[in-house]
Every structure is written in C-alpha cells, then in structure tokens.
Enzyme design. Sequence first.
Site, PDB file in Angstrom:
ATOM      1  N   ALA A   1       0.848  -1.194   0.000  1.00 35.43           N
ATOM      2  CA  ALA A   1       0.000   0.000   0.000  1.00 35.43           C
ATOM      3  C   ALA A   1       0.880   1.238   0.000  1.00 35.43           C
ATOM      4  CB  ALA A   1      -0.904   0.013   1.226  1.00 35.43           C
ATOM      5  N   CYS A   2       0.672   2.136  -0.971  1.00 34.68           N
ATOM      6  CA  CYS A   2       1.446   3.373  -1.011  1.00 34.68           C
ATOM      7  C   CYS A   2       0.525   4.566  -0.810  1.00 34.68           C
ATOM      8  CB  CYS A   2       2.190   3.508  -2.339  1.00 34.68           C
ATOM      9  SG  CYS A   2       1.077   3.719  -3.744  1.00 34.68           S
ATOM     10  N   VAL A   3       1.076   5.764  -0.890  1.00 30.98           N
ATOM     11  CA  VAL A   3       0.306   6.954  -0.524  1.00 30.98           C
ATOM     12  C   VAL A   3      -0.816   7.231  -1.516  1.00 30.98           C
ATOM     13  CG1 VAL A   3       0.403   9.427  -0.151  1.00 30.98           C
ATOM     14  CG2 VAL A   3       2.198   7.959   0.747  1.00 30.98           C
TER      15      VAL A   3
END
Lengths: 108, 363
Positions: A8-10
């Site tokens: 999960a990234c920004v």
Amino acid sequence: MNIIGVAACVAGIAHTYIAKKKLILAAEKAGHTIHIETQGTIGIEDKLTDNDIKSADIVILAIDIQIKGKDRFIGKKMVEVPTEVAVHSPTALIKKLQEIVESVEVKK
Amino acid sequence: MGSLQIRKHIMTGISYMIPYVCAAGMLMVIGNIFGGRTITDYRQGFSIADALTTLGGDGLGLLPVFISTFIAYSIADRPGIAPGFLLGLLCRANGFGFLGGLFTGYLGGYLVNYLKKSIKVPSFMEGIVPQMILPLLTTIIVGLFMEYIVGIAILALTDGVYTLLMSMQNSGGSIVLLGVILGILSAVDYGGPINKIVFVFVMQLMTQGIGTPISVLISASMIAPFGLTIGYFLSRLFKHNIFSNQEINALKSAFLMGCCQITEGSYPIILNDFVRITICTGIGAAVDGALVMYWQCASTVPAGGFFALPGIANPGFWLLSLLIGSFVFAICLQFLKRKSTEETIEEELEQQLDLSSLKISGL
C-alpha cells in the site's frame, strides 16, 4: 517457503502495484510461493484468505501508510518496509525473509 | 510506546485526501469556467455553474476537517474519527486552516491512544469507553487547548501582521516592499491561516478602492502550481530529473486548479519536500508581488485566478509578473528540490537492502 503480504502506497495508484509485482517476481524466481494483497485507492484487491494467512511462514508488509486489517497477522512473523524498499531491492528482501524464517527454525 | 510514526500518519491522511481534493477542486474549476458564483441565498435561483462552484468551494473549505479526521483515524483507528472530525471543525471555524487541521489530527489521535491505555473502568462500563468517554474527553482537552492556548497565539500573530501591513500601506514609499511582503505571506502557507489573514487585510483595502494588494494575493497564490509546472518542464529541458512519476501525475491537476487560484492541488507535491519547495515559493512570490505592485495592476475582483483577469488593470503586466515569479520559482526549484522515492522498473541492478528500514516482529 510460504510468503504472504500487503502492499500500500500513498496515492494508491502506482507504487502499490509495482511493489507487488516486484515481490512476486523475486519470490517466484527464488522458488517460494507468494500471495500479495494490495490496498490501493480503489480499495482492497487480491484479499488474503484465512487459509493463506494460516499457512504462511512469514508476512511482508510493503507499506507507506496505515493499512486495514493489520490485526489479522498477530502472532505471525512479520517484516515491515516502505514500498520503495520492495521496489528497489526485492530479491535481497526475499532473501532476508528466508534468513529470518530459517534462523527461527534453527533455534527451535 | 515506540516511534510516533509522524510521517506515516500524514501520508495516510493524504492518501485519503487526494481523491477528495481532486473532486472538490475540479467542481470549482468547472463551475468557475462557466461563470459560477458562490450561492448565498438558494431562494433567489442559481445556475448549474453556481451549484458546482459552491459545492467545490464548500468542499475545499472543509479540508481542515477532512485531514484532521483521517490523521486521527490513522493514529487511533475508529475512536479517532469523532474527535478528529470535531476538532477539524473547530479549526475551520477559527480559521486555523489546513495546518491547524494537521495539528489537531495528531493531537487528537495520540491523546485517544494514550487514554485508551490509561483509562481503567469496571468491566460492565467498558462498552462506553470507546463510545463516549474517549471521543468526548479527547475533544474537550484538545479543543480547549486549541481555543485558549494555540488560538491566542494565532490571534496575536494576526494582529501583529495586520498592524505592520497597515503602517506600510500608509507610508507610501515602501510600496514595492509591501508587494514583496504581501506576496510572501500570501503564498508560503498555500491558502492556510497566514494567507487568510492577508486576504482579510487586502479585501478591506479593496473595498476602500485600493485594488493592487488583492491582485498580489491572487497572483502569489498561483505561484506554487505554475512554478512547479514550469519547473517540471525546465527539469526536462536540462535532463535534471527531480520529479517522481507520482508527482508528475499530481502536477496535471495541480496546474488546472492553479489556473483558478486553487493552491491545494499542489499539496501532494509540496508535502514531499515541504521546506525546500516553500523556500522557492517565498522567493518566487516575493518577486511576483513586487512586480504586481510596481506595475499597479489593481483588481476589482477578490479571487478567481485567470477568471479574475477581466477585473484587473494592466492585465498584460499582471500576467508577466506571474510568469516571471513562476520562472524564478522554477529556477530555484532546480537547485533545491530533490527527487522523492521513485520507481525504476528498467533498472536491473538492485540497490543494497537497507536493513534499518526493516521492522521485524512476531519472532
């Protein structure tokens, strides 16, 4: 070795999926089975099943943000890194995971 | 207690915020293009454009609430939502702005976590702790702290700035210097509380028939999105790659919103490298403000970016000021900005595994 994990990234558009792809490529090249769940801006995809989690040797979290359902992994061996680590050095990361699993088994 | 993970929580908040800012910002942009105005009385009839502009404007106005809620949620999970939301409302009502919302999100979230651990009640009462005690107590404590302690500091700052600006406007000779200061103050917090103080001041001057200061504010608010855009093309020209792919994506909507004087679209890029980019913003806005003042581009419209142009005197010079200011920003950017984390798919050589970034648990 059975690896599961979450990416999960920004922004939840790019890094999440690149990290997933790199981890899967690196793990399969080393002969492990791997299942990565993504928590992108679209929501959860490729959700880990209870069976996946139960049979896993180690959990890899490649995340820059707080993820949903972290409590599923309580009691599991868990390694957390920023997504960029999974993107930049996936093979070394997978190798490290193997070392961790093996070192615990030796102790037992 | 471990590390506070400050960066991770703001990133979580922003990851929730990006779609929100895009939707609200674009509503406002579309509305403004078709001449939408903020609706004050729904009984007097309104156009579709008015409805879009109003909804978009309301949405952006609620940004402090949104960011406060989701930072508190990231820190404290579900019990963080209620206090985060209420404290965000407090920031909005007091004009503490986006930065205020960040602050209450952190304070609220950490306090909920602390109370979660420290409140001990008989087991038959356990149910009401997350339901009522945690949100209520957190909101009261942080709320009063914001109102009485942080609020007083912000008000003192407001009054100080106001007096200073007033004395400069009256002393005549320092008009360019006033432009520099107004430009910097309008731009450096990207539509936050300082910008709002300046807005109140220049609005008042505008109603008294002095339209140049508000023109500085409109122009300076557009420096960050335009400077980033020009900076991107300059970096391509010099083959000096300082933008990650994620940032290039964000830049497109940042630019569109910038045309309408909405700075919020630039946040995803600015927050990656806040201090360095803000230095560029300050320098660019200072140049821009001085030029707008020097060329006397008075405005009769309080806001709207390019859509305010029909109401601005010497529009050509106004555009030129904006362009020069943005170029100054862009050039500073080439020296200051660093590239944030980027994807390198083609790169076959792997980097050394950074062991310090590994957090291992459950052994």
